[in-house]
Design an enzyme around this catalytic site. Sequence first.
Site, PDB file in Angstrom:
ATOM      1  N   HIS A   1     -52.355 -11.609  12.934  1.00  0.00           N
ATOM      2  CA  HIS A   1     -52.498 -11.963  14.355  1.00  0.00           C
ATOM      3  C   HIS A   1     -52.278 -10.770  15.291  1.00  0.00           C
ATOM      4  O   HIS A   1     -51.592  -9.806  14.946  1.00  0.00           O
ATOM      5  CB  HIS A   1     -51.491 -13.058  14.721  1.00  0.00           C
ATOM      6  CG  HIS A   1     -51.538 -14.244  13.817  1.00  0.00           C
ATOM      7  ND1 HIS A   1     -50.468 -14.644  13.062  1.00  0.00           N
ATOM      8  CD2 HIS A   1     -52.558 -15.103  13.546  1.00  0.00           C
ATOM      9  CE1 HIS A   1     -50.816 -15.712  12.353  1.00  0.00           C
ATOM     10  NE2 HIS A   1     -52.059 -16.008  12.620  1.00  0.00           N
TER      11      HIS A   1
ATOM     12  N   GLN B   1     -51.025  -6.888   9.712  1.00  0.00           N
ATOM     13  CA  GLN B   1     -52.382  -6.369   9.511  1.00  0.00           C
ATOM     14  C   GLN B   1     -53.250  -6.709  10.716  1.00  0.00           C
ATOM     15  O   GLN B   1     -54.195  -7.492  10.634  1.00  0.00           O
ATOM     16  CB  GLN B   1     -52.968  -6.919   8.210  1.00  0.00           C
ATOM     17  CG  GLN B   1     -52.310  -6.394   6.949  1.00  0.00           C
ATOM     18  CD  GLN B   1     -52.513  -4.887   6.782  1.00  0.00           C
ATOM     19  OE1 GLN B   1     -53.570  -4.350   7.097  1.00  0.00           O
ATOM     20  NE2 GLN B   1     -51.482  -4.205   6.284  1.00  0.00           N
TER      21      GLN B   1
ATOM     22  N   ASP C   1     -42.242  -3.353   3.458  1.00  0.00           N
ATOM     23  CA  ASP C   1     -43.395  -3.075   4.302  1.00  0.00           C
ATOM     24  C   ASP C   1     -44.472  -2.455   3.408  1.00  0.00           C
ATOM     25  O   ASP C   1     -44.173  -1.952   2.318  1.00  0.00           O
ATOM     26  CB  ASP C   1     -42.968  -2.107   5.403  1.00  0.00           C
ATOM     27  CG  ASP C   1     -44.127  -1.599   6.218  1.00  0.00           C
ATOM     28  OD1 ASP C   1     -44.905  -2.432   6.718  1.00  0.00           O
ATOM     29  OD2 ASP C   1     -44.267  -0.368   6.346  1.00  0.00           O
TER      30      ASP C   1
ATOM     31  N   CYS D   1     -49.306 -10.920   8.207  1.00  0.00           N
ATOM     32  CA  CYS D   1     -49.563 -11.411   9.560  1.00  0.00           C
ATOM     33  C   CYS D   1     -50.899 -10.843  10.016  1.00  0.00           C
ATOM     34  O   CYS D   1     -51.022  -9.628  10.194  1.00  0.00           O
ATOM     35  CB  CYS D   1     -48.456 -10.992  10.528  1.00  0.00           C
ATOM     36  SG  CYS D   1     -48.879 -11.429  12.240  1.00  0.00           S
TER      37      CYS D   1
ATOM     38  N   ARG E   1     -45.520 -11.898  13.204  1.00  0.00           N
ATOM     39  CA  ARG E   1     -45.743 -10.463  13.369  1.00  0.00           C
ATOM     40  C   ARG E   1     -44.386  -9.766  13.518  1.00  0.00           C
ATOM     41  O   ARG E   1     -43.636 -10.022  14.461  1.00  0.00           O
ATOM     42  CB  ARG E   1     -46.630 -10.193  14.590  1.00  0.00           C
ATOM     43  CG  ARG E   1     -46.911  -8.714  14.831  1.00  0.00           C
ATOM     44  CD  ARG E   1     -47.939  -8.525  15.943  1.00  0.00           C
ATOM     45  NE  ARG E   1     -48.044  -7.139  16.314  1.00  0.00           N
ATOM     46  CZ  ARG E   1     -48.746  -6.226  15.645  1.00  0.00           C
ATOM     47  NH1 ARG E   1     -49.411  -6.587  14.566  1.00  0.00           N
ATOM     48  NH2 ARG E   1     -48.790  -4.977  16.047  1.00  0.00           N
TER      49      ARG E   1
ATOM     50  N   THR F   1     -46.295  -7.629   5.611  1.00  0.00           N
ATOM     51  CA  THR F   1     -47.068  -6.606   6.299  1.00  0.00           C
ATOM     52  C   THR F   1     -47.842  -7.154   7.495  1.00  0.00           C
ATOM     53  O   THR F   1     -48.498  -8.189   7.397  1.00  0.00           O
ATOM     54  CB  THR F   1     -48.042  -5.910   5.309  1.00  0.00           C
ATOM     55  OG1 THR F   1     -48.872  -4.979   6.002  1.00  0.00           O
ATOM     56  CG2 THR F   1     -48.912  -6.903   4.569  1.00  0.00           C
TER      57      THR F   1
ATOM     58  N   ASP G   1     -40.865   1.754   7.194  1.00  0.00           N
ATOM     59  CA  ASP G   1     -40.904   3.056   7.868  1.00  0.00           C
ATOM     60  C   ASP G   1     -40.924   2.930   9.381  1.00  0.00           C
ATOM     61  O   ASP G   1     -41.063   3.945  10.069  1.00  0.00           O
ATOM     62  CB  ASP G   1     -42.125   3.864   7.401  1.00  0.00           C
ATOM     63  CG  ASP G   1     -43.453   3.242   7.846  1.00  0.00           C
ATOM     64  OD1 ASP G   1     -43.545   1.995   7.857  1.00  0.00           O
ATOM     65  OD2 ASP G   1     -44.395   3.995   8.186  1.00  0.00           O
TER      66      ASP G   1
ATOM     67  N   GLY H   1     -53.341   5.055   9.251  1.00  0.00           N
ATOM     68  CA  GLY H   1     -53.838   4.244  10.346  1.00  0.00           C
ATOM     69  C   GLY H   1     -54.252   2.911   9.760  1.00  0.00           C
ATOM     70  O   GLY H   1     -53.488   2.260   9.076  1.00  0.00           O
ATOM     71  N   TYR H   2     -55.485   2.494   9.983  1.00  0.00           N
ATOM     72  CA  TYR H   2     -55.990   1.265   9.391  1.00  0.00           C
ATOM     73  C   TYR H   2     -56.682   1.583   8.065  1.00  0.00           C
ATOM     74  O   TYR H   2     -57.492   2.508   7.991  1.00  0.00           O
ATOM     75  CB  TYR H   2     -56.973   0.573  10.342  1.00  0.00           C
ATOM     76  CG  TYR H   2     -56.321   0.090  11.618  1.00  0.00           C
ATOM     77  CD1 TYR H   2     -55.552  -1.072  11.631  1.00  0.00           C
ATOM     78  CD2 TYR H   2     -56.456   0.806  12.801  1.00  0.00           C
ATOM     79  CE1 TYR H   2     -54.943  -1.516  12.793  1.00  0.00           C
ATOM     80  CE2 TYR H   2     -55.853   0.367  13.970  1.00  0.00           C
ATOM     81  CZ  TYR H   2     -55.097  -0.796  13.956  1.00  0.00           C
ATOM     82  OH  TYR H   2     -54.489  -1.231  15.105  1.00  0.00           O
TER      83      TYR H   2
ATOM     84  N   ASP I   1     -47.894  -0.376   4.565  1.00  0.00           N
ATOM     85  CA  ASP I   1     -48.423   0.929   4.978  1.00  0.00           C
ATOM     86  C   ASP I   1     -47.292   1.874   5.368  1.00  0.00           C
ATOM     87  O   ASP I   1     -46.469   1.567   6.223  1.00  0.00           O
ATOM     88  CB  ASP I   1     -49.394   0.756   6.145  1.00  0.00           C
ATOM     89  CG  ASP I   1     -50.579  -0.128   5.787  1.00  0.00           C
ATOM     90  OD1 ASP I   1     -51.000  -0.121   4.620  1.00  0.00           O
ATOM     91  OD2 ASP I   1     -51.074  -0.841   6.680  1.00  0.00           O
TER      92      ASP I   1
END
Length: 209
Positions: free
Chosen positions: A106, A67, A23, A104, A122, A65, A148, A33-34, A25
Amino acid sequence: MAFQESSPVCSNAKPGRAAVFLDRDGTINEQMGYINHISRFHLLPGVGRAIRALNECGLPVVVVTNQSGLARGYFPASLLDEVHREMHRLLALEGARVDGIYICPHHPEAKEERYRQHCNCRKPKTGLIEQAATELGLDPASSYIVGDRWSDLRCGAAVGAATVLVLTGYGQGDAAYIGPKQAVQPDYVASDLEEAARWIIARTAAVQE
């Protein structure tokens, strides 16, 4: 269809061999966050050493990941490319590399219609793993998935991979509040990616004996 960015698989890799799926983030970089600006991208301590150790062990390392920030219009695809160039650069400074990045983009509530879909990539769905396995000649069932979130673990379990929960990012909270209710449990819980890599390398060596 998932986005894919890749560099050549390491020279030791053979078709159908084990890999380590990571993974992004909260596992490789700080969970912020983003990541809607390059200034928010920071590798977690020890990540370069961890990935270098996996490289030296001959295990392909592949990032998988979600996104959805791209789908939601929080940042453009160009920023995602910039972030991953920076990730490659920072890892290279420590003698480490990833062999592929599968994304991903979507979400069912995406702002842009092209991203607004119920996809098969996803996480916890397995499309990213399956695409990487096909394109890079990997065997998910003999591989490892590190993340995580419980979505990472469910994705790994669905393809028969060994799963590792890291307690960075959302890991501690998921372990405390999400995990106890889940049927899927990690094969190992690590404080961070460096500890996860040590466990993976030791387990791989034991299997090969």
